[in-house]
Design a protein around this motif. Structure first.
Motif, PDB file in Angstrom:
ATOM      1  N   THR A  57       0.878  -0.758   0.036  1.00  0.00           N
ATOM      2  CA  THR A  57      -0.120   0.080  -0.051  1.00  0.00           C
ATOM      3  C   THR A  57       0.955   1.249  -0.509  1.00  0.00           C
ATOM      4  O   THR A  57       0.106   2.409   0.205  1.00  0.00           O
ATOM      5  CB  THR A  57      -1.075   0.076   1.058  1.00  0.00           C
ATOM      6  OG1 THR A  57      -0.187   0.023   2.470  1.00  0.00           O
ATOM      7  CG2 THR A  57      -2.447  -1.113   1.425  1.00  0.00           C
ATOM      8  N   HIS A  58       2.671   0.981  -0.017  1.00  0.00           N
ATOM      9  CA  HIS A  58       2.672   1.819   0.498  1.00  0.00           C
ATOM     10  C   HIS A  58       2.651   3.553   1.487  1.00  0.00           C
ATOM     11  O   HIS A  58       2.349   4.242   1.922  1.00  0.00           O
ATOM     12  CB  HIS A  58       2.444   2.611  -1.171  1.00  0.00           C
ATOM     13  CG  HIS A  58       3.938   2.335  -2.332  1.00  0.00           C
ATOM     14  ND1 HIS A  58       4.865   1.621  -1.768  1.00  0.00           N
ATOM     15  CD2 HIS A  58       2.997   1.616  -3.235  1.00  0.00           C
ATOM     16  CE1 HIS A  58       5.140   0.642  -3.156  1.00  0.00           C
ATOM     17  NE2 HIS A  58       4.443   0.712  -3.862  1.00  0.00           N
ATOM     18  N   ALA A  59       2.060   2.393   2.819  1.00  0.00           N
ATOM     19  CA  ALA A  59       1.437   3.201   3.704  1.00  0.00           C
ATOM     20  C   ALA A  59       2.098   4.140   3.783  1.00  0.00           C
ATOM     21  O   ALA A  59       3.561   4.761   4.870  1.00  0.00           O
ATOM     22  CB  ALA A  59       1.219   2.368   4.507  1.00  0.00           C
ATOM     23  N   ALA A  60       1.466   5.388   4.467  1.00  0.00           N
ATOM     24  CA  ALA A  60       2.433   6.618   5.466  1.00  0.00           C
ATOM     25  C   ALA A  60       2.454   6.468   6.519  1.00  0.00           C
ATOM     26  O   ALA A  60       1.922   5.424   6.911  1.00  0.00           O
ATOM     27  CB  ALA A  60       1.526   7.988   4.922  1.00  0.00           C
ATOM     28  N   MET A  61       3.169   6.967   6.952  1.00  0.00           N
ATOM     29  CA  MET A  61       3.850   6.640   8.170  1.00  0.00           C
ATOM     30  C   MET A  61       3.098   6.638   9.183  1.00  0.00           C
ATOM     31  O   MET A  61       2.185   6.057  10.159  1.00  0.00           O
ATOM     32  CB  MET A  61       4.789   8.458   9.020  1.00  0.00           C
ATOM     33  CG  MET A  61       5.000   7.291  10.493  1.00  0.00           C
ATOM     34  SD  MET A  61       6.108   6.100  10.568  1.00  0.00           S
ATOM     35  CE  MET A  61       7.790   6.709   9.240  1.00  0.00           C
ATOM     36  N   GLY A  62       1.374   7.735   8.913  1.00  0.00           N
ATOM     37  CA  GLY A  62       0.113   7.354  10.651  1.00  0.00           C
ATOM     38  C   GLY A  62      -0.294   5.630  10.051  1.00  0.00           C
ATOM     39  O   GLY A  62      -0.928   5.640  11.024  1.00  0.00           O
TER      40      GLY A  62
END
Length: 114
Positions: A57-62
């Motif tokens: 997902t290439h998740a953001a830090m949050g």
């Protein structure tokens, strides 16, 4: 090359997490082999899916922090199942995960991967 990338994305973070969290437990003077082996098992069960999610997902830090919080809760309950009282399980869950997460973050910052 693709299989090497998979190894780097999944096996190395898993191995590092197992070593770091096992080390934290030993520093906290944990000697029960069932708790130490439970740490290895739960890290296999949580680290790989977490890294698959982050990479896919290439998740953001949050998003990553929310996932880490969920893993912390799961691991705390896991330690409780393996004979730790709730306070000790919570200390293990929080300290092990915070240490491995911050070590990974620092490593990525030092290598310029973030």
């Amino acid at each position: 090359m693709h299989s090497e990338l998979c190894t780097l994305n999944y096996a190395l973070p898993l191995l590092a997490t197992i070593v770091i969290e096992y080390g934290v437990l030993r520093l906290l003077l944990e000697k029960r082999s069932k708790v130490l082996w439970a740490s290895v098992a739960i890290n296999i069960l949580t680290n790989v899916p977490l890294n698959i999610f982050v990479n896919a997902t290439h998740a953001a830090m949050g998003g990553i922090l929310l996932c880490e919080l969920l893993v912390m809760v799961i691991e705390t309950l896991w330690y409780r199942l393996f004979g730790c009282d709730m306070r000790q399980a919570a200390v293990y869950g929080v300290l092990c995960n915070a240490t491995s997460f911050l070590t990974g973050l620092l490593t990525q910052l030092c290598w310029g991967l973030l």
